[in-house]
Design an enzyme around this catalytic site. Sequence first.
Site, PDB file in Angstrom:
ATOM      1  CG  LEU A 186      60.333  19.251 -37.306  1.00 50.25           C
ATOM      2  CD1 LEU A 186      60.380  20.563 -38.076  1.00 50.25           C
ATOM      3  CD2 LEU A 186      59.359  18.282 -37.999  1.00 50.25           C
ATOM      4  CB  THR A 245      55.544  -0.781 -29.778  1.00 50.67           C
ATOM      5  OG1 THR A 245      55.880  -1.957 -30.512  1.00 50.67           O
ATOM      6  CG2 THR A 245      56.572  -0.650 -28.668  1.00 50.67           C
ATOM      7  CG  ASP A 246      53.454  -5.582 -31.485  1.00 51.36           C
ATOM      8  OD1 ASP A 246      54.471  -4.886 -31.697  1.00 51.36           O
ATOM      9  OD2 ASP A 246      52.954  -6.334 -32.360  1.00 51.36           O
ATOM     10  CE1 TYR A 254      60.363   2.090 -30.585  1.00 49.75           C
ATOM     11  CE2 TYR A 254      59.864  -0.191 -31.163  1.00 49.75           C
ATOM     12  CZ  TYR A 254      59.457   1.121 -30.997  1.00 49.75           C
ATOM     13  OH  TYR A 254      58.143   1.465 -31.223  1.00 49.75           O
ATOM     14  CE  LYS A 257      56.952   3.453 -27.499  1.00 50.26           C
ATOM     15  NZ  LYS A 257      56.493   4.855 -27.713  1.00 50.26           N
ATOM     16  CE  LYS A 271      60.837   2.474 -38.190  1.00 54.56           C
ATOM     17  NZ  LYS A 271      59.779   3.293 -37.631  1.00 54.56           N
TER      18      LYS A 271
HETATM   19  P1  NAD Z   1      58.417   8.108 -36.364  1.00 56.64           P
HETATM   20  O1  NAD Z   1      59.835   7.760 -36.097  1.00 56.64           O
HETATM   21  O2  NAD Z   1      57.913   8.101 -37.764  1.00 56.64           O
HETATM   22  O3  NAD Z   1      58.080   9.559 -35.783  1.00 56.64           O
HETATM   23  C1  NAD Z   1      58.515   9.984 -34.536  1.00 56.64           C
HETATM   24  C2  NAD Z   1      58.291  11.491 -34.442  1.00 56.64           C
HETATM   25  O4  NAD Z   1      58.729  11.919 -33.145  1.00 56.64           O
HETATM   26  C3  NAD Z   1      59.086  12.284 -35.475  1.00 56.64           C
HETATM   27  O5  NAD Z   1      58.254  13.275 -36.064  1.00 56.64           O
HETATM   28  C4  NAD Z   1      60.197  12.923 -34.654  1.00 56.64           C
HETATM   29  O6  NAD Z   1      60.631  14.172 -35.178  1.00 56.64           O
HETATM   30  C5  NAD Z   1      59.526  13.081 -33.305  1.00 56.64           C
HETATM   31  N1  NAD Z   1      60.504  13.116 -32.186  1.00 56.64           N
HETATM   32  C6  NAD Z   1      61.532  12.256 -31.965  1.00 56.64           C
HETATM   33  N2  NAD Z   1      62.209  12.625 -30.863  1.00 56.64           N
HETATM   34  C7  NAD Z   1      61.574  13.721 -30.359  1.00 56.64           C
HETATM   35  C8  NAD Z   1      61.772  14.549 -29.227  1.00 56.64           C
HETATM   36  N3  NAD Z   1      62.789  14.334 -28.377  1.00 56.64           N
HETATM   37  N4  NAD Z   1      60.925  15.583 -29.014  1.00 56.64           N
HETATM   38  C9  NAD Z   1      59.894  15.824 -29.876  1.00 56.64           C
HETATM   39  N5  NAD Z   1      59.664  15.073 -30.968  1.00 56.64           N
HETATM   40  C10 NAD Z   1      60.487  14.041 -31.202  1.00 56.64           C
HETATM   41  O7  NAD Z   1      57.560   7.128 -35.445  1.00 56.64           O
HETATM   42  P2  NAD Z   1      56.145   6.462 -35.719  1.00 56.64           P
HETATM   43  O8  NAD Z   1      56.350   5.214 -36.502  1.00 56.64           O
HETATM   44  O9  NAD Z   1      55.225   7.501 -36.228  1.00 56.64           O
HETATM   45  O10 NAD Z   1      55.760   6.036 -34.248  1.00 56.64           O
HETATM   46  C11 NAD Z   1      55.015   6.929 -33.392  1.00 56.64           C
HETATM   47  C12 NAD Z   1      54.786   6.252 -32.055  1.00 56.64           C
HETATM   48  O11 NAD Z   1      54.075   5.024 -32.244  1.00 56.64           O
HETATM   49  C13 NAD Z   1      56.084   5.862 -31.324  1.00 56.64           C
HETATM   50  O12 NAD Z   1      55.904   6.111 -29.962  1.00 56.64           O
HETATM   51  C14 NAD Z   1      56.221   4.369 -31.595  1.00 56.64           C
HETATM   52  O13 NAD Z   1      56.904   3.726 -30.546  1.00 56.64           O
HETATM   53  C15 NAD Z   1      54.778   3.949 -31.653  1.00 56.64           C
HETATM   54  N6  NAD Z   1      54.486   2.765 -32.495  1.00 56.64           N
HETATM   55  C16 NAD Z   1      54.950   2.683 -33.777  1.00 56.64           C
HETATM   56  C17 NAD Z   1      54.617   1.587 -34.576  1.00 56.64           C
HETATM   57  C18 NAD Z   1      55.049   1.491 -36.009  1.00 56.64           C
HETATM   58  O14 NAD Z   1      54.791   0.468 -36.667  1.00 56.64           O
HETATM   59  N7  NAD Z   1      55.673   2.499 -36.594  1.00 56.64           N
HETATM   60  C19 NAD Z   1      53.834   0.563 -34.039  1.00 56.64           C
HETATM   61  C20 NAD Z   1      53.376   0.671 -32.700  1.00 56.64           C
HETATM   62  C21 NAD Z   1      53.703   1.793 -31.952  1.00 56.64           C
HETATM   63  P1  TYD Z   2      60.696  -2.834 -39.306  1.00 53.41           P
HETATM   64  O1  TYD Z   2      59.851  -2.225 -40.371  1.00 53.41           O
HETATM   65  O2  TYD Z   2      62.039  -2.252 -39.016  1.00 53.41           O
HETATM   66  O3  TYD Z   2      59.788  -2.907 -37.987  1.00 53.41           O
HETATM   67  P2  TYD Z   2      60.060  -3.701 -36.585  1.00 53.41           P
HETATM   68  O4  TYD Z   2      61.463  -4.137 -36.508  1.00 53.41           O
HETATM   69  O5  TYD Z   2      59.724  -2.645 -35.581  1.00 53.41           O
HETATM   70  O6  TYD Z   2      59.079  -4.849 -36.595  1.00 53.41           O
HETATM   71  O7  TYD Z   2      60.921  -4.378 -39.680  1.00 53.41           O
HETATM   72  C1  TYD Z   2      59.816  -5.234 -39.875  1.00 53.41           C
HETATM   73  C2  TYD Z   2      60.382  -6.613 -40.111  1.00 53.41           C
HETATM   74  O8  TYD Z   2      61.076  -6.620 -41.362  1.00 53.41           O
HETATM   75  C3  TYD Z   2      61.390  -7.028 -39.053  1.00 53.41           C
HETATM   76  O9  TYD Z   2      61.229  -8.419 -38.792  1.00 53.41           O
HETATM   77  C4  TYD Z   2      62.730  -6.772 -39.729  1.00 53.41           C
HETATM   78  C5  TYD Z   2      62.445  -6.999 -41.188  1.00 53.41           C
HETATM   79  N1  TYD Z   2      63.237  -6.195 -42.125  1.00 53.41           N
HETATM   80  C6  TYD Z   2      63.883  -6.816 -43.203  1.00 53.41           C
HETATM   81  O10 TYD Z   2      63.822  -8.046 -43.383  1.00 53.41           O
HETATM   82  N2  TYD Z   2      64.599  -6.038 -44.068  1.00 53.41           N
HETATM   83  C7  TYD Z   2      64.717  -4.690 -43.907  1.00 53.41           C
HETATM   84  O11 TYD Z   2      65.417  -4.021 -44.717  1.00 53.41           O
HETATM   85  C8  TYD Z   2      64.031  -4.056 -42.823  1.00 53.41           C
HETATM   86  C9  TYD Z   2      64.128  -2.574 -42.596  1.00 53.41           C
HETATM   87  C10 TYD Z   2      63.299  -4.845 -41.947  1.00 53.41           C
END
Ligand code: NAD
Ligand code: TYD
Length: 355
Positions: free
Chosen positions: A37, A136-137, A162, A166, A201
């Site tokens: 959390l 992640t990609d 980041y 990963k 995001k």
């Molecule tokens: P998020 O930041 O919304 O959630 C991360 C969760 O991990 C949170 O609930 C946080 O409390 C928990 N957490 C963080 N540090 C922790 C720790 N030390 N111990 C236990 N829990 C911990 O992330 P998300 O967007 O849901 O991403 C989840 C996974 O998917 C990540 O591994 C991310 O790299 C991967 N991913 C995300 C995206 C995306 O678009 N969001 C895309 C591809 C892969």
């Molecule tokens: P984000 O949602 O942070 O994901 P990631 O960086 O992991 O792809 O950002 C998506 C795209 O949007 C990235 O190219 C950065 C851009 N971005 C903005 O232009 N403005 C913003 O305020 C944010 C948060 C992201």
Amino acid sequence: MTILVTGGAGFIGSNFVLDWLASPEHRDELVVNLDALTYAGNLENLKALQGDARHVFVKGDICDRALVDRLLAEHKPRALIHFAAESHVDRSISGPGAFMKTNVEGTFTLLEAARVYWSAMGEADKAAFRFHHVSTDEVYGSLKADDPPFAETNPYEPNSPYSASKAASDHLVRAWHHTYGLPVLTSNCSNNYGPYHFPEKLIPLMIVNALAGKLLPVYGDGQQIRDWLYVKDHASAIRAVLAGGRVGEVYNVGGWNEMANIDIVKTVCALLDELHPSADGPYARLITYVKDRPGHDRRYAIDARKIERELGWRPAETFATGIRKTVQWYLDNPEWVAHVQSGSYRDWVSQQYGS
Ligand code: NAD
Ligand code: TYD
């Protein structure tokens, strides 16, 4: 049957847990959900499971080896699905330390705990056990305009703290399979969007800022390209990989939907104009170009043919259907947004769950 999920209170993890327990094949299973959390973890995402005996929430850190050992010994999961991470590129630029700790050391801790647990299992359970690493990609780096999309064989060229963290975790997972035989699966997915997405995001930030009449900050020229996948399609992809993925393999997951950031923002504005018009005029008036992100990757794109060929998975949503559902979800859930914005979602945990 039990699975151990890490990071199941975050955006993708909570969608996965809800999806898992709603799916006919898994609705009688137990989900043990280990989440620290952090600011990104929000138990309000899992409100629908309150009082549901199939969901055991444990507040704790994946770096806490004794805790992970205890959970494995106590619940005897048949799979560990690892979502927990620090996930925001901008935060990784201003403070990379937490990314190294959780994404690298945390994954190492889980792998070691899983290895010891798995080694002591009986043969049948050992053969069935899976460690699914959610990645992640972004580990593949940045594409030029006419490069082919990322395949599983692409070299790793991470560019941000980041993506570097990963990438490191992906390498550890690979090595624990190669060296110790741990039955791992890795999925590398493109940008997700959908319900419960923390509004730091791009997509949720644009929705909540527009609704509040605030500026919509677009980095640089707004021409950076991402592939976008509806989060419930990511959950179904992970279920498919867990069920049928070949041990030790990597599966790229994407939405076949490359879009420039500025077009994403304009799409969100147009949907809001339709679903929740503003008296002050079209939401696109709020779009503002701001300073670019340092080291900003220009383009990500995913070749998702392997998961389709081997496991028959394809996304169910197009971007048009997924983004409409997403905008509507934010309109329908102003309380969730308000609690996140005020920070009171963190108080909600102690109100609902005591200490
Ligand atoms: P998020 O930041 O919304 O959630 C991360 C969760 O991990 C949170 O609930 C946080 O409390 C928990 N957490 C963080 N540090 C922790 C720790 N030390 N111990 C236990 N829990 C911990 O992330 P998300 O967007 O849901 O991403 C989840 C996974 O998917 C990540 O591994 C991310 O790299 C991967 N991913 C995300 C995206 C995306 O678009 N969001 C895309 C591809 C892969
Ligand atoms: P984000 O949602 O942070 O994901 P990631 O960086 O992991 O792809 O950002 C998506 C795209 O949007 C990235 O190219 C950065 C851009 N971005 C903005 O232009 N403005 C913003 O305020 C944010 C948060 C992201």
